[in-house]
Design an enzyme around this catalytic site. Structure first.
Site, PDB file in Angstrom:
ATOM      1  N   GLU A  48      24.375  75.980  42.134  1.00  0.00           N
ATOM      2  CA  GLU A  48      23.831  77.249  41.653  1.00  0.00           C
ATOM      3  C   GLU A  48      24.697  77.832  40.536  1.00  0.00           C
ATOM      4  O   GLU A  48      24.185  78.390  39.568  1.00  0.00           O
ATOM      5  CB  GLU A  48      23.687  78.249  42.805  1.00  0.00           C
ATOM      6  CG  GLU A  48      22.510  77.963  43.712  1.00  0.00           C
ATOM      7  CD  GLU A  48      21.159  77.990  42.990  1.00  0.00           C
ATOM      8  OE1 GLU A  48      21.032  78.697  41.977  1.00  0.00           O
ATOM      9  OE2 GLU A  48      20.239  77.275  43.428  1.00  0.00           O
ATOM     10  N   TYR A 131      21.605  87.187  42.117  1.00  0.00           N
ATOM     11  CA  TYR A 131      20.741  86.012  42.110  1.00  0.00           C
ATOM     12  C   TYR A 131      21.374  84.854  42.898  1.00  0.00           C
ATOM     13  O   TYR A 131      20.753  84.247  43.772  1.00  0.00           O
ATOM     14  CB  TYR A 131      20.427  85.553  40.662  1.00  0.00           C
ATOM     15  CG  TYR A 131      19.811  84.190  40.687  1.00  0.00           C
ATOM     16  CD1 TYR A 131      18.473  84.038  41.011  1.00  0.00           C
ATOM     17  CD2 TYR A 131      20.587  83.041  40.493  1.00  0.00           C
ATOM     18  CE1 TYR A 131      17.899  82.789  41.119  1.00  0.00           C
ATOM     19  CE2 TYR A 131      20.027  81.783  40.609  1.00  0.00           C
ATOM     20  CZ  TYR A 131      18.686  81.665  40.918  1.00  0.00           C
ATOM     21  OH  TYR A 131      18.129  80.423  41.050  1.00  0.00           O
ATOM     22  N   ASP A 149      14.343  83.508  39.727  1.00  0.00           N
ATOM     23  CA  ASP A 149      14.805  82.939  38.460  1.00  0.00           C
ATOM     24  C   ASP A 149      13.630  82.922  37.477  1.00  0.00           C
ATOM     25  O   ASP A 149      12.548  83.442  37.776  1.00  0.00           O
ATOM     26  CB  ASP A 149      15.414  81.541  38.667  1.00  0.00           C
ATOM     27  CG  ASP A 149      14.357  80.493  39.014  1.00  0.00           C
ATOM     28  OD1 ASP A 149      13.186  80.873  39.239  1.00  0.00           O
ATOM     29  OD2 ASP A 149      14.697  79.299  39.058  1.00  0.00           O
TER      30      ASP A 149
END
Ligand code: SF4
Length: 351
Positions: A48, A131, A149
């Site tokens: 990520e 996020y 996203d």
């Protein structure tokens, strides 16, 4: 037309994901997941962080190299900074690499090598924003977090035919995505929406005919899909200029500087140079007959375009440069340089 919420969006997406999930080196696929295999939070976190502002295709090799060299968060935490920065070179956004190391060390030293599981606890770690915290909580720990996203934004805007432009529409898109986040298999669901956006509901030509959401999708019916999500016009990027000084010895040693930790390309090795501005001033690192190299290096950063003019010279044997480093031939790896510096190296070596 049935309302979106009568249609089982989650069920349709999960069924599709079970058949079409993309294979990724950090992912536990739906079949393995169903048989009880759990994702490794270290690998989910690493992927990520690497994927922030970078594509899956660009990240794959970096991820494989990182995990081969540092298979656990403890191993990464124990790595020397310069080794990690060197492996990261070329991925860009170097503050991420520095935060990656900080985060690995906090997890290793303060959390016994285990990533915390909740969104809020993850948010306290260096380099993890809302996020990434949501993505790790959902994917690694199967918590019902909403991961928003660019792919998910596009799918939500089209599914609900939202015409308000980004970034102003983000809160509404988030709200729509939250309403659809399921309590069952939230990790697979998060990845399913991202995969749908990346492979079917693509930016320019969505493949609506084979999409599992074609029935409830409003933008498909209005014909607006390829135009969504709308985006507010971006300001044009300014262009800055600069000089870089490349000096080498016959034995292959080169003169370099370690850039300050804070700021652009922070902590990375680079060529000494001028400021980057509209009107940079030449500031050679030592007195020499600096040759003007033919051509220029062009590179685009997030907020500006850069045009670098290069100067080359022979590095004197007895030079003891203040604040700079002489890197011997065997310690110098052009692949460890950030892309703009590697472009300068290639241009220099080509002449
Ligand atoms: S039907 Fe078309 S526009 Fe709608 S979600 Fe599927 S691919 Fe995207």
């Amino acid at each position: 037309m049935r309302d979106n919420f009568e249609f089982d969006v989650n069920g349709a997406l999960l069924d599709w994901y079970d058949l079409h999930a993309r294979a990724m080196p950090w992912r536990v696929g739906p079949a393995d997941r169903a048989s009880g295999v759990r994702p490794d939070p270290y690998r989910v976190w690493l992927s990520e962080v690497m994927l922030q502002q970078t594509t899956v295709a660009a990240v794959r090799d970096y991820f494989q190299r990182f995990t081969a060299r540092w298979p656990t968060v403890e191993a990464l935490a124990a790595a020397p900074d310069e080794h990690v920065m060197g492996e990261w070179a070329g991925l860009g956004y170097y503050a991420r690499a520095r935060n990656l190391l900080k985060c690995a060390r906090v997890v290793a030293e303060e959390h016994g090598g285990r990533f915390p599981e909740t969104h809020d606890a993850l948010l306290t770690l260096p380099g993890i924003g809302p996020y990434t915290a949501a993505a790790i909580a959902a994917i690694a720990f199967d918590r019902p977090e909403t991961v928003l996203d660019g792919n998910v934004e596009r799918v939500m805007a089209r599914l609900h035919d939202i015409h308000e432009p980004l970034p102003g529409s983000k809160p509404l898109l988030k709200q729509r995505a939250e309403a659809l986040t399921p309590a069952i298999r939230p990790g697979d669901y998060a990845q399913a929406v991202m995969d749908l956006g990346a492979t079917i509901c693509t930016p320019k030509s969505p493949a609506c005919g084979i999409c599992p959401l074609r029935e409830p999708c409003r933008a498909r019916l209005t014909g607006m899909a390829p135009e969504l999500p709308k985006k507010s016009p971006k300001k044009p990027k300014p262009t800055r200029y600069g000089y870089a000084y490349l000096a080498g010895r016959a034995d292959g040693a080169v003169l370099m500087e370690r850039r300050p930790d804070k700021g652009l390309l922070g902590g990375m090795l680079g060529w000494p140079g001028s400021d980057w501005s509209e009107t940079p001033v030449e500031t050679p690192p030592f007195e020499a007959d600096w040759q003007v190299l033919t051509g220029e290096v062009r590179h685009t950063f997030t907020h500006f375009h850069l045009i670098l003019h290069l100067r080359g010279a022979v590095l004197p044997d007895d030079l003891e440069p203040d604040g700079l480093q002489i890197i011997g031939k065997h310690a110098f790896r052009p692949s460890d340089l950030p892309t703009v510096m590697r472009k300068a190296h290639d241009l220099w070596r080509g002449q």
